[in-house]
Design a protein around this motif. Structure first.
Motif, PDB file in Angstrom:
ATOM      1  N   SER A 110      33.472  -2.994 -15.292  1.00  0.00           N
ATOM      2  CA  SER A 110      33.613  -4.122 -14.317  1.00  0.00           C
ATOM      3  C   SER A 110      32.654  -3.682 -12.977  1.00  0.00           C
ATOM      4  O   SER A 110      32.727  -4.342 -11.916  1.00  0.00           O
ATOM      5  N   CYS A 111      31.934  -2.359 -12.980  1.00  0.00           N
ATOM      6  CA  CYS A 111      31.247  -2.143 -11.823  1.00  0.00           C
ATOM      7  C   CYS A 111      30.051  -2.741 -11.610  1.00  0.00           C
ATOM      8  O   CYS A 111      29.297  -3.227 -12.519  1.00  0.00           O
ATOM      9  N   LYS A 112      29.901  -3.243 -10.392  1.00  0.00           N
ATOM     10  CA  LYS A 112      28.707  -4.179 -10.092  1.00  0.00           C
ATOM     11  C   LYS A 112      27.568  -2.988  -9.518  1.00  0.00           C
ATOM     12  O   LYS A 112      27.928  -2.279  -8.660  1.00  0.00           O
ATOM     13  N   VAL A 113      26.423  -3.155  -9.878  1.00  0.00           N
ATOM     14  CA  VAL A 113      25.417  -2.331  -9.666  1.00  0.00           C
ATOM     15  C   VAL A 113      24.364  -3.152  -8.713  1.00  0.00           C
ATOM     16  O   VAL A 113      23.894  -4.140  -8.929  1.00  0.00           O
ATOM     17  N   LEU A 168      28.090   0.359  -7.572  1.00  0.00           N
ATOM     18  CA  LEU A 168      27.139   1.526  -7.318  1.00  0.00           C
ATOM     19  C   LEU A 168      26.140   1.006  -6.725  1.00  0.00           C
ATOM     20  O   LEU A 168      25.377  -0.122  -7.036  1.00  0.00           O
ATOM     21  N   ILE A 169      25.628   1.440  -5.544  1.00  0.00           N
ATOM     22  CA  ILE A 169      24.858   1.122  -4.710  1.00  0.00           C
ATOM     23  C   ILE A 169      23.637   2.187  -4.671  1.00  0.00           C
ATOM     24  O   ILE A 169      23.740   3.378  -4.162  1.00  0.00           O
ATOM     25  N   ILE A 170      22.461   1.699  -5.287  1.00  0.00           N
ATOM     26  CA  ILE A 170      21.136   2.738  -5.282  1.00  0.00           C
ATOM     27  C   ILE A 170      20.149   2.132  -4.490  1.00  0.00           C
ATOM     28  O   ILE A 170      19.628   1.137  -4.819  1.00  0.00           O
ATOM     29  N   GLN A 171      19.740   2.983  -3.420  1.00  0.00           N
ATOM     30  CA  GLN A 171      18.872   2.450  -2.276  1.00  0.00           C
ATOM     31  C   GLN A 171      17.749   3.364  -2.607  1.00  0.00           C
ATOM     32  O   GLN A 171      17.846   4.564  -2.390  1.00  0.00           O
ATOM     33  N   LYS A 214      35.945   4.247  -5.932  1.00  0.00           N
ATOM     34  CA  LYS A 214      35.435   2.890  -6.090  1.00  0.00           C
ATOM     35  C   LYS A 214      34.275   2.500  -5.654  1.00  0.00           C
ATOM     36  O   LYS A 214      33.606   1.401  -6.342  1.00  0.00           O
ATOM     37  N   THR A 215      33.754   3.247  -4.821  1.00  0.00           N
ATOM     38  CA  THR A 215      32.215   2.898  -4.443  1.00  0.00           C
ATOM     39  C   THR A 215      31.309   4.090  -4.082  1.00  0.00           C
ATOM     40  O   THR A 215      31.812   5.116  -3.725  1.00  0.00           O
TER      41      THR A 215
END
Length: 166
Positions: A157-160, A125-128, A95-96
């Protein structure tokens, strides 16, 4: 069998590739052939071979959260991304995903694209971004992010979330 009780695991880059590959050999030949980390829901890895990370995911069928500390990828084995055997956690549970220290190197981008196109129920999806704060570096990373968003994804439905250094 005791490994099946692990819920959260952090693989450090201090673990050598031979130790990890040795673990895979033991896991893949164990009887009964049960996923070794069937209870694991979170994995954080600093490991430097994307294909090894993907192999490890084969043993984590119920993984829900994955953190990858990037900026360190070695040359990628292309076979890892063309295999028809997608880890079941990507298809059913993940999920994450958080990618830290993302620099936009081709190796990093290939791994993110692979996950992006296969994680069916991905919610976030978190891209740092890594440490580079120059305007040119930020523009390059913005172009990479735009390119990533143009690729087909398994979860509509994924939030980026893109996070740049302050």
């Amino acid at each position: 069998m005791k490994l099946s009780n692990v819920l959260r695991l952090r693989l450090s880059s201090h673990i050598g590739s031979m130790e990890i590959l040795g673990l895979f050999n033991v896991l893949s030949t164990s009887v009964p052939r049960v996923p070794a980390f069937e209870s694991m829901i979170h994995l954080e890895t600093e490991y430097s071979h994307a294909d090894t990370v993907l192999k490890f995911l084969q043993f984590t069928p119920n993984l829900e959260s994955l953190a990858i500390v990037g900026g360190w990828f070695n040359k990628v084995n292309e076979d890892a991304f063309t295999s028809n055997l997608v880890p079941s956690c990507l298809l059913l549970h993940l999920k994450t995903i958080e990618v830290r220290k993302f620099e936009g190197r081709p190796e990093e981008l290939k791994l993110v694209k692979y996950i992006w196109t296969n994680a069916r129920i991905l919610q976030v999806l978190i891209i740092q971004s890594g440490t580079s704060k120059t305007i040119v570096a930020l523009e390059k990373k913005t172009q990479i992010m735009e390119m990533l968003l143009m690729n087909p994804r398994a979860s509509t439905s994924c939030k980026v979330k893109f996070q740049f250094p302050k």
